[in-house]
Design a protein around this motif. Structure first.
Motif, short mmCIF file in Angstrom:
data_model
loop_
_atom_site.label_atom_id
_atom_site.label_comp_id
_atom_site.label_asym_id
_atom_site.label_seq_id
_atom_site.Cartn_x
_atom_site.Cartn_y
_atom_site.Cartn_z
N LEU A 90 0.38 -1.37 0.33
CA LEU A 90 -0.56 0.21 0.38
C LEU A 90 0.76 0.87 0.33
O LEU A 90 0.88 2.16 -0.70
CB LEU A 90 -0.61 -0.29 1.01
CG LEU A 90 -2.02 -1.22 1.28
CD1 LEU A 90 -2.60 -1.05 2.59
CD2 LEU A 90 -2.81 -0.98 0.55
N CYS A 109 2.00 2.26 -3.22
CA CYS A 109 1.69 2.70 -4.48
C CYS A 109 1.20 4.19 -3.83
O CYS A 109 1.02 4.63 -4.73
CB CYS A 109 -0.05 1.80 -4.28
SG CYS A 109 -0.02 -0.30 -4.34
N LEU A 110 1.08 4.51 -2.99
CA LEU A 110 0.77 5.72 -2.36
C LEU A 110 2.27 6.12 -3.09
O LEU A 110 1.77 7.30 -3.55
CB LEU A 110 0.42 5.95 -1.19
CG LEU A 110 -0.66 5.57 -0.46
CD1 LEU A 110 -0.87 5.56 0.86
CD2 LEU A 110 -2.08 6.50 -0.84
N VAL A 119 -6.17 12.11 -1.21
CA VAL A 119 -6.97 10.35 -1.47
C VAL A 119 -8.29 10.14 -0.59
O VAL A 119 -8.72 10.79 0.97
CB VAL A 119 -5.69 10.36 -0.30
CG1 VAL A 119 -6.02 8.60 -1.14
CG2 VAL A 119 -4.18 9.89 -1.59
N VAL A 150 -10.59 7.88 0.85
CA VAL A 150 -10.91 6.45 2.09
C VAL A 150 -11.88 6.71 2.03
O VAL A 150 -12.87 7.36 2.67
CB VAL A 150 -10.19 6.85 2.62
CG1 VAL A 150 -8.79 7.00 2.35
CG2 VAL A 150 -10.17 8.31 4.03
N MET A 195 -4.34 3.38 6.88
CA MET A 195 -4.50 3.31 6.06
C MET A 195 -4.06 4.89 6.43
O MET A 195 -3.90 5.59 6.08
CB MET A 195 -5.01 3.36 5.13
CG MET A 195 -5.90 1.94 3.95
SD MET A 195 -7.51 1.56 3.48
CE MET A 195 -7.03 -0.33 2.31
N CYS A 235 -7.42 6.17 -4.78
CA CYS A 235 -8.70 6.20 -4.28
C CYS A 235 -8.23 4.74 -3.61
O CYS A 235 -7.12 3.50 -4.06
CB CYS A 235 -10.27 6.01 -4.75
SG CYS A 235 -11.55 4.97 -4.16
N LEU A 236 -8.29 5.26 -2.05
CA LEU A 236 -7.72 3.78 -1.11
C LEU A 236 -8.88 3.19 -0.61
O LEU A 236 -9.48 3.73 0.32
CB LEU A 236 -7.03 4.14 -0.20
CG LEU A 236 -5.99 3.03 0.90
CD1 LEU A 236 -5.12 2.49 -0.35
CD2 LEU A 236 -4.91 4.48 1.35
N ILE A 248 -5.69 1.94 -5.04
CA ILE A 248 -5.41 0.91 -4.41
C ILE A 248 -6.06 0.50 -3.63
O ILE A 248 -6.51 1.22 -3.43
CB ILE A 248 -4.15 1.84 -4.02
CG1 ILE A 248 -3.30 2.80 -4.51
CG2 ILE A 248 -3.22 0.78 -2.72
CD1 ILE A 248 -2.78 3.94 -3.89
N GLU A 249 -6.38 -0.90 -4.50
CA GLU A 249 -7.20 -1.82 -3.40
C GLU A 249 -5.97 -2.92 -2.90
O GLU A 249 -5.39 -3.19 -2.73
CB GLU A 249 -7.62 -2.48 -5.10
CG GLU A 249 -8.51 -3.84 -4.32
CD GLU A 249 -9.45 -3.77 -5.21
OE1 GLU A 249 -10.60 -4.73 -5.38
OE2 GLU A 249 -8.53 -4.43 -6.54
N ASP A 250 -7.56 -2.93 -1.06
CA ASP A 250 -6.58 -3.93 -0.03
C ASP A 250 -7.41 -4.61 -0.28
O ASP A 250 -8.29 -5.05 0.17
CB ASP A 250 -6.09 -3.77 0.77
CG ASP A 250 -5.44 -3.62 2.04
OD1 ASP A 250 -5.80 -5.49 1.97
OD2 ASP A 250 -5.23 -3.45 3.40
#
Length: 472
Positions: free
Chosen positions: A186, A189-190, A200, A202, A210, A249-250, A283-285
């Motif tokens: 993560l 990516c950021l 960002v 969230v 995050m 977008c996280l 950014i996908e967890d």
């Protein structure tokens, strides 16, 4: 609606690609018809039609009572309840308060209800220890390699490609970067797509780690309302991104932390399309993606990505062992930047751990373990919900997670979970106050509990004590 013909052609093309890339090798068995049908959400007849097409092309062969196997390798080819509207972005300042809370949760005699960690008794620790011993014996020169060259073990990447077959189609091997954890993924990516001062989007409530990452990178958080059942509001994200002020977008769309929600496929498709059109990196967890409670593994947003705009991050810390410290990111068009940041900041992830994980993923034991673990986590979440119903005030509201092992609890408005925390800790009970899941300090009457431990009489008693404190 996609026709059966197009569905069969797409599956055949995906399988052909995974064979031509060398990730399924001559003599290896393809996933079963039943598994392909389940994972790809296709009829059995459509799967059979795709397999017969590949058989006619000479790529695979059927063996009686055994399934379909790769016949030869084709020539390699190029691998192509929240507020209704968003508020202003805000700086993030949660780390110091969060550290105090997490340290309090690991004190001797304190019930382990704060950090979202599974009990070691539920994990295949003994099997992994045996693999470590075996790998070290059989690969005595692993530690002689260069830490900044050939960073990603090919066997592990191959297993990740094969696992992605269940996510609407195989990801390309050259998308992957192996990391030291999902957290590192993560962060990479950021760093790749933002600069200090950027905004960002969230989830709200959203995972506190995050928020910590945003804090240390000097980023601003724009909280997007997130539903306990359907996840981040795509409508609110649409409003928030119309002015072009959001860089990334996280989110955790599958079994989100702390709500346990799973975003519906149509919402994922809309989110992927919206963010691609507006130049907002996703950014996908997906660390909880394999820990679903339903009948089908939920697809990630990455499955609906048509432009390489989605970076999918995950690890095996919640299902195999937190101590492995192996994660990954499938970086799409950002892969080169991610690899550069990884090379500069930490070099290669431990090669022994990479190979241990690869060999465990290759074994049939892995899927058996995951099936059993999903059932166990679901039982433990249900047991915790029942305990809260017995011991908490009648006006308490709580989520119905669709996966994972955390529970979000909303107390009556007049109760301040942050102010109550020290008294609860003194009584031997830890939790994470709700305000730590918000950059702007909302949700002070909420808290999150960890359900990653078997629901023993000791856990039940801890819930009872906490309920008594809350009830006054």
């Amino acid at each position: 609606m996609e026709s059966e013909l197009l569905r069969y052609e797409r599956l055949a093309e995906d399988l052909s690609g995974i064979i031509s890339s060398g990730n399924l090798r001559p003599g290896e068995r393809l996933p079963s018809i039943r598994r392909l049908s389940r994972d790809r959400r296709l009829s059995v007849s459509t799967v059979v039609q795709a397999l017969r097409h590949l058989e006619q092309r000479g790529l695979i062969e059927a063996r009686p009572q055994a399934g379909y196997f790769v016949r030869h390798v084709a020539p390699r080819r190029a691998s192509p309840a929240a507020r209704p509207t968003p508020v202003e972005p805000v700086p993030v300042d949660v780390s110091q308060r969060l550290i105090r809370v997490l340290l309090g949760g690991v004190q001797p005699g304190v019930a382990p209800l704060s950090a979202a960690m599974p009990a070691s008794s539920l994990l295949p620790v003994a099997a992994l220890q045996r693999l470590y011993s075996s790998v070290v014996r059989r690969h005595a020169r692993l530690l002689e390699g260069h830490s900044h060259i050939h960073m990603d073990d090919p066997r592990l990447v191959r297993q990740l490609v094969l696992r992605s077959m269940g996510w609407a189609g195989p990801l390309a091997a050259n998308e992957f970067v192996i990391t030291n954890s999902c957290t590192e993924a993560l962060g990479l990516c950021l760093r790749a797509v933002t600069r200090p001062g950027d905004t960002v989007a969230v989830e709200s409530p959203g995972y506190y780690l995050m928020l910590q990452l945003l804090e240390v990178l000097g980023l601003r958080a724009l909280e997007i309302p997130t539903d306990p059942h359907t996840g981040m509001s795509v409508e609110a994200l649409d409003l928030a991104t119309r002015q072009g002020n959001v860089t990334a977008c996280l989110l955790v769309p599958n079994a989100s932390n702390p709500l346990g929600s799973i975003m519906p496929d149509e919402n994922k498709r809309r989110l992927a399309r919206l963010t691609a059109e507006r130049g907002v990196a996703v950014i996908e967890d997906d660390v909880y993606g394999d820990l679903y409670f339903g009948n089908e593994r939920p697809w990630p947003v990455k499955a609906f990505d048509q432009t390489g705009n989605v970076m999918l991050c995950s690890s095996f810390s919640k299902c195999l062992s937190p101590a492995l410290r192996v994660g990954f990111v499938a970086g799409g068009r950002y892969r080169a930047q991610l690899a550069l940041h990884k090379t500069i900041t930490s070099g290669a992830t431990n090669p022994i751990s990479q190979l241990v994980l690869a060999e465990y993923l290759e074994s049939s034991a892995c899927e058996r373990h995951l099936r059993a673990l999903r059932r166990t986590y679901e039982r433990q979440v249900d047991a915790m919900r029942a305990a809260i119903a017995r011991h908490f005030p009648a006006a308490t509201r709580l989520t119905e997670p669709q996966g994972g092992f955390v529970l979000w609890i909303e107390l009556p408005e007049e109760i301040d979970a942050t102010a109550l925390y020290e008294r609860a800790l003194a009584a031997g009970v830890a939790y994470v106050p709700g305000e730590l899941f918000s950059a702007s300090g909302m949700y002070r009457n909420c808290l999150r509990l960890n359900c990653g431990n078997p629901h023993t009489p000791e856990i039940e008693d801890a819930v009872r004590r906490l309920g008594r404190l809350i009830g006054g």
